[in-house]
Design a protein around this motif. Sequence first.
Motif, PDB file in Angstrom:
ATOM      1  N   UNK A 101       1.695  29.789 -46.035  1.00  0.00           N
ATOM      2  CA  UNK A 101       0.522  29.101 -46.546  1.00  0.00           C
ATOM      3  C   UNK A 101      -0.685  29.511 -45.725  1.00  0.00           C
ATOM      4  N   UNK A 102      -1.690  30.057 -46.406  1.00  0.00           N
ATOM      5  CA  UNK A 102      -2.918  30.490 -45.753  1.00  0.00           C
ATOM      6  C   UNK A 102      -4.049  29.645 -46.287  1.00  0.00           C
ATOM      7  N   UNK A 103      -4.818  29.059 -45.384  1.00  0.00           N
ATOM      8  CA  UNK A 103      -5.967  28.257 -45.787  1.00  0.00           C
ATOM      9  C   UNK A 103      -7.180  29.170 -45.919  1.00  0.00           C
ATOM     10  N   UNK A 104      -7.802  29.219 -47.106  1.00  0.00           N
ATOM     11  CA  UNK A 104      -8.976  30.077 -47.272  1.00  0.00           C
ATOM     12  C   UNK A 104     -10.110  29.655 -46.349  1.00  0.00           C
ATOM     13  N   UNK A 105     -10.785  30.633 -45.780  1.00  0.00           N
ATOM     14  CA  UNK A 105     -11.930  30.329 -44.922  1.00  0.00           C
ATOM     15  C   UNK A 105     -13.237  30.542 -45.661  1.00  0.00           C
ATOM     16  N   UNK A 142       0.371  33.077 -51.723  1.00  0.00           N
ATOM     17  CA  UNK A 142      -0.226  31.840 -51.214  1.00  0.00           C
ATOM     18  C   UNK A 142      -1.320  31.278 -52.121  1.00  0.00           C
ATOM     19  N   UNK A 143      -1.565  31.892 -53.273  1.00  0.00           N
ATOM     20  CA  UNK A 143      -2.543  31.419 -54.260  1.00  0.00           C
ATOM     21  C   UNK A 143      -3.980  31.448 -53.746  1.00  0.00           C
ATOM     22  N   UNK A 144      -4.263  32.233 -52.718  1.00  0.00           N
ATOM     23  CA  UNK A 144      -5.624  32.342 -52.198  1.00  0.00           C
ATOM     24  C   UNK A 144      -6.445  33.204 -53.159  1.00  0.00           C
ATOM     25  N   UNK A 145      -7.686  32.776 -53.483  1.00  0.00           N
ATOM     26  CA  UNK A 145      -8.510  33.544 -54.424  1.00  0.00           C
ATOM     27  C   UNK A 145      -9.212  34.727 -53.745  1.00  0.00           C
ATOM     28  N   UNK A 146      -9.400  35.806 -54.524  1.00  0.00           N
ATOM     29  CA  UNK A 146     -10.107  36.993 -54.047  1.00  0.00           C
ATOM     30  C   UNK A 146     -10.982  37.538 -55.169  1.00  0.00           C
ATOM     31  N   UNK A 153      -8.980  45.100 -54.211  1.00  0.00           N
ATOM     32  CA  UNK A 153      -8.981  45.713 -52.888  1.00  0.00           C
ATOM     33  C   UNK A 153      -8.796  44.664 -51.796  1.00  0.00           C
ATOM     34  N   UNK A 154      -9.559  43.583 -51.874  1.00  0.00           N
ATOM     35  CA  UNK A 154      -9.439  42.541 -50.847  1.00  0.00           C
ATOM     36  C   UNK A 154      -8.093  41.825 -50.947  1.00  0.00           C
ATOM     37  N   UNK A 155      -7.564  41.696 -52.160  1.00  0.00           N
ATOM     38  CA  UNK A 155      -6.231  41.111 -52.321  1.00  0.00           C
ATOM     39  C   UNK A 155      -5.172  41.988 -51.655  1.00  0.00           C
ATOM     40  N   UNK A 156      -5.254  43.311 -51.874  1.00  0.00           N
ATOM     41  CA  UNK A 156      -4.275  44.218 -51.279  1.00  0.00           C
ATOM     42  C   UNK A 156      -4.342  44.183 -49.756  1.00  0.00           C
ATOM     43  N   UNK A 157      -5.561  44.117 -49.199  1.00  0.00           N
ATOM     44  CA  UNK A 157      -5.709  44.036 -47.744  1.00  0.00           C
ATOM     45  C   UNK A 157      -5.138  42.720 -47.212  1.00  0.00           C
ATOM     46  N   UNK A 158      -5.376  41.629 -47.931  1.00  0.00           N
ATOM     47  CA  UNK A 158      -4.839  40.326 -47.519  1.00  0.00           C
ATOM     48  C   UNK A 158      -3.306  40.331 -47.533  1.00  0.00           C
ATOM     49  N   UNK A 159      -2.728  40.836 -48.611  1.00  0.00           N
ATOM     50  CA  UNK A 159      -1.258  40.861 -48.721  1.00  0.00           C
ATOM     51  C   UNK A 159      -0.665  41.703 -47.599  1.00  0.00           C
ATOM     52  N   UNK A 160      -1.316  42.821 -47.283  1.00  0.00           N
ATOM     53  CA  UNK A 160      -0.821  43.691 -46.215  1.00  0.00           C
ATOM     54  C   UNK A 160      -0.913  43.067 -44.839  1.00  0.00           C
ATOM     55  N   UNK A 161      -1.904  42.227 -44.626  1.00  0.00           N
ATOM     56  CA  UNK A 161      -2.089  41.620 -43.316  1.00  0.00           C
ATOM     57  C   UNK A 161      -1.373  40.275 -43.166  1.00  0.00           C
ATOM     58  N   UNK A 162      -1.220  39.526 -44.244  1.00  0.00           N
ATOM     59  CA  UNK A 162      -0.673  38.173 -44.132  1.00  0.00           C
ATOM     60  C   UNK A 162       0.741  38.018 -44.679  1.00  0.00           C
ATOM     61  N   UNK A 163       1.195  38.919 -45.528  1.00  0.00           N
ATOM     62  CA  UNK A 163       2.485  38.718 -46.189  1.00  0.00           C
ATOM     63  C   UNK A 163       3.396  39.942 -46.077  1.00  0.00           C
ATOM     64  N   UNK A 164       3.369  40.628 -44.951  1.00  0.00           N
ATOM     65  CA  UNK A 164       4.191  41.837 -44.818  1.00  0.00           C
ATOM     66  C   UNK A 164       5.685  41.530 -44.856  1.00  0.00           C
ATOM     67  N   UNK A 182       7.151  39.527 -46.930  1.00  0.00           N
ATOM     68  CA  UNK A 182       7.612  39.244 -48.282  1.00  0.00           C
ATOM     69  C   UNK A 182       7.027  40.172 -49.346  1.00  0.00           C
ATOM     70  N   UNK A 183       6.309  41.224 -48.957  1.00  0.00           N
ATOM     71  CA  UNK A 183       5.662  42.094 -49.943  1.00  0.00           C
ATOM     72  C   UNK A 183       6.649  43.064 -50.566  1.00  0.00           C
TER      73      UNK A 183
END
Length: 91
Positions: free
Chosen positions: A3-7, A23-27, A31-42, A44-45
């Motif tokens: 679970x990631x809380x959007x900032x 985590x249902x975080x909006x983007x 591109x920003x979604x792919x970067x987020x998944x790579x940094x926060x969900x490695x 489970x990706x």
Amino acid sequence: MTTVTPDTVVFETDPPAVYCPYCERPFDTDLTLALHVGEAHQDEWSDTDQTAYEDALAEEDDDLWLYHMKIVVGLAILYGVFIAAYMIVLG
């Protein structure tokens, strides 16, 4: 599932283009979604997510290189204008 809380705040008038599947975080962009998944969900990706992350990193590197070149060219032009003005004033 992590679970990631959007900032950032996403307003109703500016709906996000995509949501993180983990985590249902909006983007705003894929591109920003792919970067987020790579940094926060490695943990489970999928292979597709990994490929998208590597492509996004390469695109981000290209954009950063272009930004740096614009800064260098801008500083060179500013330096040239400053030297020309200095020579005109003293000449």
